[in-house]
Motif scaffolding. Structure first.
Motif, PDB file in Angstrom:
ATOM      1  N   ALA A 193     -12.073  12.553  28.810  1.00 43.89           N
ATOM      2  CA  ALA A 193     -11.739  11.646  27.709  1.00 43.89           C
ATOM      3  C   ALA A 193     -11.574  10.208  28.215  1.00 43.89           C
ATOM      4  O   ALA A 193     -12.049   9.262  27.574  1.00 43.89           O
ATOM      5  N   VAL A 194     -10.922  10.030  29.353  1.00 41.50           N
ATOM      6  CA  VAL A 194     -10.735   8.684  29.915  1.00 41.50           C
ATOM      7  C   VAL A 194     -12.085   8.074  30.297  1.00 41.50           C
ATOM      8  O   VAL A 194     -12.363   6.901  30.011  1.00 41.50           O
ATOM      9  N   LEU A 209     -11.322   7.269  20.163  1.00 38.22           N
ATOM     10  CA  LEU A 209     -11.394   8.577  19.501  1.00 38.22           C
ATOM     11  C   LEU A 209     -11.591   9.730  20.490  1.00 38.22           C
ATOM     12  O   LEU A 209     -11.302  10.883  20.160  1.00 38.22           O
ATOM     13  N   TRP A 210     -12.074   9.438  21.673  1.00 31.43           N
ATOM     14  CA  TRP A 210     -12.262  10.497  22.676  1.00 31.43           C
ATOM     15  C   TRP A 210     -10.946  11.154  23.067  1.00 31.43           C
ATOM     16  O   TRP A 210     -10.919  12.308  23.471  1.00 31.43           O
ATOM     17  N   PHE A 211      -9.838  10.410  22.928  1.00 32.00           N
ATOM     18  CA  PHE A 211      -8.545  10.985  23.285  1.00 32.00           C
ATOM     19  C   PHE A 211      -8.126  12.084  22.316  1.00 32.00           C
ATOM     20  O   PHE A 211      -7.279  12.912  22.631  1.00 32.00           O
ATOM     21  N   LEU A 212      -8.735  12.108  21.140  1.00 37.06           N
ATOM     22  CA  LEU A 212      -8.452  13.187  20.199  1.00 37.06           C
ATOM     23  C   LEU A 212      -9.036  14.518  20.678  1.00 37.06           C
ATOM     24  O   LEU A 212      -8.652  15.584  20.185  1.00 37.06           O
ATOM     25  N   LEU A 255      -7.517  18.681  20.491  1.00 39.95           N
ATOM     26  CA  LEU A 255      -8.516  19.560  19.885  1.00 39.95           C
ATOM     27  C   LEU A 255      -8.940  20.658  20.865  1.00 39.95           C
ATOM     28  O   LEU A 255      -9.016  21.837  20.498  1.00 39.95           O
ATOM     29  N   ALA A 256      -9.186  20.284  22.094  1.00 38.19           N
ATOM     30  CA  ALA A 256      -9.561  21.280  23.114  1.00 38.19           C
ATOM     31  C   ALA A 256      -8.420  22.263  23.339  1.00 38.19           C
ATOM     32  O   ALA A 256      -8.643  23.465  23.493  1.00 38.19           O
ATOM     33  N   GLY A 257      -7.200  21.768  23.351  1.00 36.57           N
ATOM     34  CA  GLY A 257      -6.048  22.661  23.512  1.00 36.57           C
ATOM     35  C   GLY A 257      -5.957  23.673  22.391  1.00 36.57           C
ATOM     36  O   GLY A 257      -5.714  24.856  22.623  1.00 36.57           O
TER      37      GLY A 257
END
Length: 135
Positions: free
Chosen positions: A90-91, A101-104, A108-110
């Motif tokens: 994400a980083v 938005l990649w930090f979302l 979501l993966a969790g």
């Protein structure tokens, strides 16, 4: 190890003995100095009796089924391994694309990987119990 210790051995038997000795070293049963001493004895061995002396205080090799069971534990932990990579990814994607938005993807993966937390907790407890039994 052998029925007749006076039987002469060949290169194949010495290589098998070195492999067994390496396995014991990898398992932590031998120090570096002990491994060096015993490998020198294996290299100079002429008979089965010479090899038997090297393994007198070491246990017999583990059955293949036990080794395979330990490898299955590696595959059981794949969600945890994937989840460890997601924040890094994400980083990287944040800096490449400039979008936050990649930090979302982290929560979501969790949610996708672990779903019901209680089920995940039960699975982890089951694996820990199996590890104690195998050790």
């Amino acid at each position: 190890m052998s029925d007749v210790p006076e039987i002469r051995i060949g290169t194949a038997e010495r290589e098998q003995a070195m492999q067994r000795l390496s396995d014991h070293f990898a398992a932590g049963r031998l120090s570096v100095a002990e491994f060096d001493e015993r490998s020198a004895v294996v290299a100079a061995a002429l008979t089965r009796g010479d090899l038997d002396k090297v393994f007198v205080d070491l246990p017999e090799p583990a059955p293949i089924a036990a080794v395979a069971a330990k490898r299955d534990g590696f595959l059981d932990e794949w969600p945890e391994r994937v989840m460890a990579v997601i924040p890094i990814l994400a980083v990287i994607l944040f800096f490449v694309t400039g979008s936050w938005l990649w930090f979302l993807a982290i929560p979501l993966a969790g949610a996708l990987l672990f779903g019901d937390r209680r089920e995940h907790h039960r699975r982890r407890q089951g694996r820990r119990g199996r590890r104690r039994i195998e050790d």
